[in-house]
Design a protein around this motif. Sequence first.
Motif, PDB file in Angstrom:
ATOM      1  N   UNK A 122     -27.803   1.430   1.671  1.00 40.52           N
ATOM      2  CA  UNK A 122     -28.695   0.844   2.725  1.00 40.52           C
ATOM      3  C   UNK A 122     -30.028   1.090   2.613  1.00 40.52           C
ATOM      4  N   UNK A 123     -30.477   2.272   2.170  1.00 37.71           N
ATOM      5  CA  UNK A 123     -31.872   2.568   1.715  1.00 37.71           C
ATOM      6  C   UNK A 123     -31.770   3.540   0.722  1.00 37.71           C
ATOM      7  N   UNK A 124     -32.863   3.525  -0.106  1.00 36.45           N
ATOM      8  CA  UNK A 124     -32.730   4.174  -1.585  1.00 36.45           C
ATOM      9  C   UNK A 124     -32.884   5.891  -1.065  1.00 36.45           C
TER      10      UNK A 124
ATOM     11  N   UNK B 115     -39.582  13.455  12.421  1.00 37.36           N
ATOM     12  CA  UNK B 115     -38.804  14.056  13.230  1.00 37.36           C
ATOM     13  C   UNK B 115     -37.879  13.424  14.119  1.00 37.36           C
ATOM     14  N   UNK B 116     -36.887  12.632  13.328  1.00 34.24           N
ATOM     15  CA  UNK B 116     -35.749  11.737  14.071  1.00 34.24           C
ATOM     16  C   UNK B 116     -34.558  12.304  13.466  1.00 34.24           C
TER      17      UNK B 116
ATOM     18  N   UNK C  16     -31.086   2.088  13.520  1.00 32.68           N
ATOM     19  CA  UNK C  16     -32.236   2.823  13.843  1.00 32.68           C
ATOM     20  C   UNK C  16     -33.058   3.471  12.516  1.00 32.68           C
ATOM     21  N   UNK C  17     -32.117   3.794  11.616  1.00 33.11           N
ATOM     22  CA  UNK C  17     -32.563   4.418  10.406  1.00 33.11           C
ATOM     23  C   UNK C  17     -33.287   3.348   9.471  1.00 33.11           C
ATOM     24  N   UNK C  18     -32.710   2.262   9.661  1.00 33.69           N
ATOM     25  CA  UNK C  18     -33.318   1.041   8.588  1.00 33.69           C
ATOM     26  C   UNK C  18     -34.812   0.906   9.363  1.00 33.69           C
TER      27      UNK C  18
ATOM     28  N   UNK D 126     -24.248   9.032   9.464  1.00 30.80           N
ATOM     29  CA  UNK D 126     -25.051   7.882  10.134  1.00 30.80           C
ATOM     30  C   UNK D 126     -24.055   6.835  10.772  1.00 30.80           C
ATOM     31  N   UNK D 127     -23.834   6.672  11.911  1.00 32.75           N
ATOM     32  CA  UNK D 127     -23.056   5.820  12.576  1.00 32.75           C
ATOM     33  C   UNK D 127     -23.672   4.427  12.416  1.00 32.75           C
ATOM     34  N   UNK D 128     -23.120   3.171  12.673  1.00 34.86           N
ATOM     35  CA  UNK D 128     -23.409   1.826  12.520  1.00 34.86           C
ATOM     36  C   UNK D 128     -24.692   1.788  13.384  1.00 34.86           C
TER      37      UNK D 128
END
Lengths: 209, 177, 304
Positions: free
Chosen positions: A145-147, A55-56, A105-107, A98-100
């Motif tokens: 950056x992520x799969x 939930x992000x 935070x995503x990573x 997705x901003x930098x």
Amino acid sequence: MSDNKLKPAPLPNEGLPPEERGLFCDVAPREYEPAKGIVEDFYNWARSESLWILGFGTGCGAIELRPLMTSRFDMYRFGIQPRPTPRQSSVFVIGGYASVKTLKRIVRSYEQMMGPKFVIALGSCTINGGMYWDSYNTIKRIDQYIPVDTYITGCMPRPEALLAGFQELKKIIKAGKGEGQNEYARNFDWYKANQKKVIKNWNMPDYNW
Amino acid sequence: MNELAEKLAVRYGARDWHDQRKDLASVMVDILKIRDTLAWLRDEGGYVHLSFATAIDNIERGVFTLTYALRNHERGHSLMVHAEVSRDNPSVDSIHLLWGQGWTYQREMKEWYGIDFPGSPRVDEEFVLEGWDQMPMMRRDFDSLAYSDATYTERPGRVTHDPAAHMKEKLYPEAAK
Amino acid sequence: MEPTIIVRIGYAFISLFVITNYGLLLIGSMARISAKVQGRVGQPVYQPYIDIVKSSAKRNSISHGIMFYLGPVFRLAGGIGTYMFIPAVFGSVLFRNFSDSGDLLLVMYFIFFGQLGMALGAGEGGHPYSAIGVSRGLAQMTAFEVPFALSVIAVAIQYGTLDITAIVAAQQGGFMHWTLATNPLAVLAAIIAFLGMSMHNPFSVVIAPQEIPIGPPTEYQSNLLGMLQTNRAIFNGAKLVLYMNLFFGGATNIVVMVIKTFLIYFINVFVGQAFPRLRVDQSIRFFLGVPTLIGIASVIIAAI
């Protein structure tokens, strides 16, 4: 993609102050062998029928996740539930641009999730930048950056499109193709290099699960 | 309102009073007098509320136009106080002692435009960007597209259509020919 | 003929298996009923099973030290311990478990034990939300323990024993012999405490599922989470059986047990769907107010 036989030296968490370095993991993630045959099929069925989404809300698209909980769309009937912590969730829905700053935070959240983990990227912005294609602070392709397992197009996609995307993800998982975690571990150096290219002040651990 | 315009003109040399609407006016003052003008407007003029403060990059004239939006709640009137500061080495008096929230706007302007506010608390800290190492990105000579192309990987296959021509072709294919 | 200890252990495993599945189905069906109240279709009844399989099938997990592992272990031990000292079906050899004289005290202890163990383990996780969840949970638990303990004392005074089997035996012979009929105030206090114990609305802020303060299990994942989910089912079942035994005349066969516990659990859903969530300070004030007074009154009535 990394094809070097020699393993590079472990990243030293150098973005962190020295006293905090020991608190974080310093081993690269490894690949996990799937179970054999019918057992893995059964596990995959369970994984696909119990999708816990993190939930992000990472962008404006997160607004489309809220209606899914309501009586009209009711994602619970598909076994989809929101969870508040990355440790327990298995699906990460990237909600649009997705901003930098958000990418950091995503990573971190992605790496804290327990595998097998799946990523649904929502909206045009995650695919090719969308309307933020010339923005100085918004990445254009989240899959650098992520799969990513599956995309949902649209700006914004309707909640129905999201449900369709979840059904698509279920098919991918049931077919045993939802191996984003292993892909991330295999190409870890490539992903890290991409992340560090855009995240200029890397003040977080290199391995943070 | 002209009474106020006259007072401001006499006291602070304010010029270009312009009534945008019945409840909104704008006025231009000299950058050296901006803090005194705002203080007087707050204490004597009844404009007690700072709605926002921002800057506009007027690169053609070589200036940043600072805008302070004030509100007089008793009269129901808003006043935009403009002041121009040179684009090279801009430095403006801080208003954080007049309005407590002022330092946030000033921190924002420092990061986005590079306008300095000496004495403003935490003005040199990062505001929304993290690890930004280029020129302040809201300056109009910053090329956002070039930076984006150089920094972020593009997915091939992206095309741009002129909306009018594209829809004409889609909806009325025979007319397009 | 008294069965040997080996046979009793075997029976206990069967009993535990039954109550685990019953608890899981209960959670699933109640979620479904709640969904119907809200005008939704709702999750499948067997969703808790899938969730547990999925949690256990996770490929990796992280640890924060030994106490971190012990948290779910203590929790599960608390759940199983609670159940193991309650006779699930009166007069049945199979579902007698290990109940003996004085087991009521043990059960009261075990209800608290799991939460304390969880507090230790969750603290080791180091996540601030865990600590918040633990402090909320323990505060609310301390509050609802008061009316619950008072009503248990009232029941113990009334029947003059701490043996659950004896209490059930005293209630046999029709509805008028149930504690519900003989000491309704004690039942009322205990039922209000039960709402807090099962952490449904309006007292659900401790675990607040699916929201940011998920509570103590914030850092728990994979098979540890699976253990916690399993425990939730067992603990629910154990509490329901305990309430049935103390206040609703127990059960002489498994069908009666299922019906009675289902209806007791339904009180939760009934109240939970009608009331919004309370903050912890509100729920503490609530539990230490009217329910405690009712509990004291029930003790006085039982004593005179």
